[in-house]
Design a protein around this motif. Structure first.
Motif, short mmCIF file in Angstrom:
data_model
loop_
_atom_site.label_atom_id
_atom_site.label_comp_id
_atom_site.label_asym_id
_atom_site.label_seq_id
_atom_site.Cartn_x
_atom_site.Cartn_y
_atom_site.Cartn_z
N ALA A 31 54.93 -21.22 9.93
CA ALA A 31 54.02 -20.42 10.76
C ALA A 31 53.99 -21.05 12.14
N PRO A 32 53.67 -20.27 13.16
CA PRO A 32 53.56 -20.86 14.50
C PRO A 32 52.53 -21.99 14.50
N SER A 33 52.82 -23.07 15.21
CA SER A 33 51.92 -24.23 15.21
C SER A 33 50.54 -23.88 15.74
N GLU A 34 50.46 -22.94 16.66
CA GLU A 34 49.17 -22.56 17.24
C GLU A 34 48.51 -21.39 16.50
N ARG A 35 49.16 -20.88 15.43
CA ARG A 35 48.63 -19.77 14.65
C ARG A 35 48.84 -20.04 13.16
N PRO A 36 48.12 -21.01 12.59
CA PRO A 36 48.34 -21.40 11.20
C PRO A 36 48.00 -20.30 10.20
N VAL A 37 48.63 -20.41 9.04
CA VAL A 37 48.37 -19.50 7.93
C VAL A 37 48.22 -20.34 6.66
N ARG A 38 47.65 -19.73 5.64
CA ARG A 38 47.54 -20.36 4.33
C ARG A 38 48.22 -19.45 3.32
N VAL A 39 49.27 -19.94 2.69
CA VAL A 39 49.96 -19.18 1.64
C VAL A 39 49.12 -19.28 0.37
N LEU A 40 48.66 -18.14 -0.12
CA LEU A 40 47.86 -18.12 -1.34
C LEU A 40 48.73 -17.93 -2.57
N ASP A 41 49.79 -17.17 -2.43
CA ASP A 41 50.70 -16.92 -3.54
C ASP A 41 51.97 -16.33 -2.95
N ALA A 53 59.13 -19.61 -6.92
CA ALA A 53 57.85 -19.73 -6.21
C ALA A 53 57.97 -20.44 -4.87
N LEU A 54 57.13 -19.99 -3.95
CA LEU A 54 56.92 -20.70 -2.68
C LEU A 54 55.71 -21.60 -2.86
N ALA A 55 55.69 -22.71 -2.17
CA ALA A 55 54.56 -23.63 -2.26
C ALA A 55 53.31 -22.99 -1.67
N ARG A 56 52.18 -23.17 -2.36
CA ARG A 56 50.89 -22.75 -1.82
C ARG A 56 50.43 -23.85 -0.87
N SER A 57 50.29 -23.50 0.40
CA SER A 57 49.93 -24.54 1.37
C SER A 57 49.48 -23.91 2.68
N GLU A 58 48.87 -24.74 3.50
CA GLU A 58 48.55 -24.32 4.87
C GLU A 58 49.75 -24.68 5.73
N LEU A 59 50.17 -23.72 6.54
CA LEU A 59 51.36 -23.90 7.37
C LEU A 59 51.01 -23.84 8.85
N HIS A 60 51.54 -24.78 9.59
CA HIS A 60 51.43 -24.78 11.06
C HIS A 60 52.55 -25.65 11.62
N ASN A 61 53.69 -25.62 10.91
CA ASN A 61 54.80 -26.49 11.24
C ASN A 61 55.66 -26.01 12.40
N SER A 89 45.75 -15.44 7.47
CA SER A 89 46.01 -15.86 8.85
C SER A 89 44.72 -16.42 9.43
N LEU A 90 44.72 -17.71 9.74
CA LEU A 90 43.55 -18.34 10.34
C LEU A 90 43.31 -17.82 11.75
N ALA A 91 44.38 -17.42 12.44
CA ALA A 91 44.27 -16.96 13.82
C ALA A 91 43.53 -15.62 13.93
N ASP A 92 43.78 -14.71 13.00
CA ASP A 92 43.08 -13.41 13.09
C ASP A 92 42.11 -13.17 11.94
N ASP A 93 41.88 -14.21 11.11
CA ASP A 93 40.86 -14.17 10.05
C ASP A 93 41.05 -12.97 9.12
N ARG A 94 42.32 -12.80 8.66
CA ARG A 94 42.64 -11.67 7.80
C ARG A 94 43.63 -12.10 6.71
N PHE A 95 43.56 -11.38 5.59
CA PHE A 95 44.51 -11.56 4.49
C PHE A 95 45.61 -10.51 4.60
#
Length: 172
Positions: A31-41, A53-61, A89-95
């Protein structure tokens, strides 16, 4: 969104340890470093229904940057047929959630062909499917290898309503 990475010269030389229709490949997300996301599944799925499977994690790499890699089985495997993923998406507060049929001919061509590495001028192969997640439900699938990344396809996932209370703690 623009593709990430330098242009590479495709070369039809044989692809290392790969076998016809089967390739050594790993999976990663970014995910963009300035726009982190959290992969839930999330997972890639083979035509036979096998899940990768993809790893469940917060991304901002960083956009187009490989971070946490989930290794494949170690030997050549068929490329996946589709991708299912849910993220916040933490940047726009949406799933966002989407199921996407992957462009099999394009992926097959990229992995079969490989590329001529611009620095070494030696044939190399793609070895990672990199999922890029961004605000607005934007998703890009890149192939990556030898420090290079090329866009394979892109999608837009719809926004979905998910109650945080329903999200398993392992995904938070």
């Amino acid at each position: 969104m623009d593709s990430y990475g330098p242009q590479v010269e495709l070369d039809a030389m044989p692809a290392g340890t790969n076998q016809p229709g089967r390739f050594v490949w790993h999976r990663a997300a970014c995910a963009p470093s300035e726009r982190p996301v959290r992969v839930l599944d999330g997972a890639f799925f083979g035509a036979d229904g096998r899940a990768y499977a993809l790893a469940r994690s917060e991304l901002h790499n960083g956009w187009g940057e490989i971070g946490l890699v989930t290794l494949g089985a170690g030997g050549p495997e068929a490329l996946p047929a589709w991708l299912a993923i849910t993220w916040f998406s933490l940047a726009d507060d949406r799933f966002y959630r989407g199921e996407f049929e992957l462009p099999a001919p394009r992926l097959q061509q990229l992995f079969e062909t490989g590329f001529m590495h611009p620095a070494t001028r030696e044939h190399s192969t793609w070895d990672t499917l990199l999922v890029g997640l961004a605000p607005g439900g934007r998703l890009i699938l890149w192939v990556s290898g030898g420090g290079l990344t090329v866009e394979a396809c892109h999608f837009v996932a719809p926004e979905v309503a998910i109650d945080w209370a329903a999200v398993p703690m392992s995904a938070v």
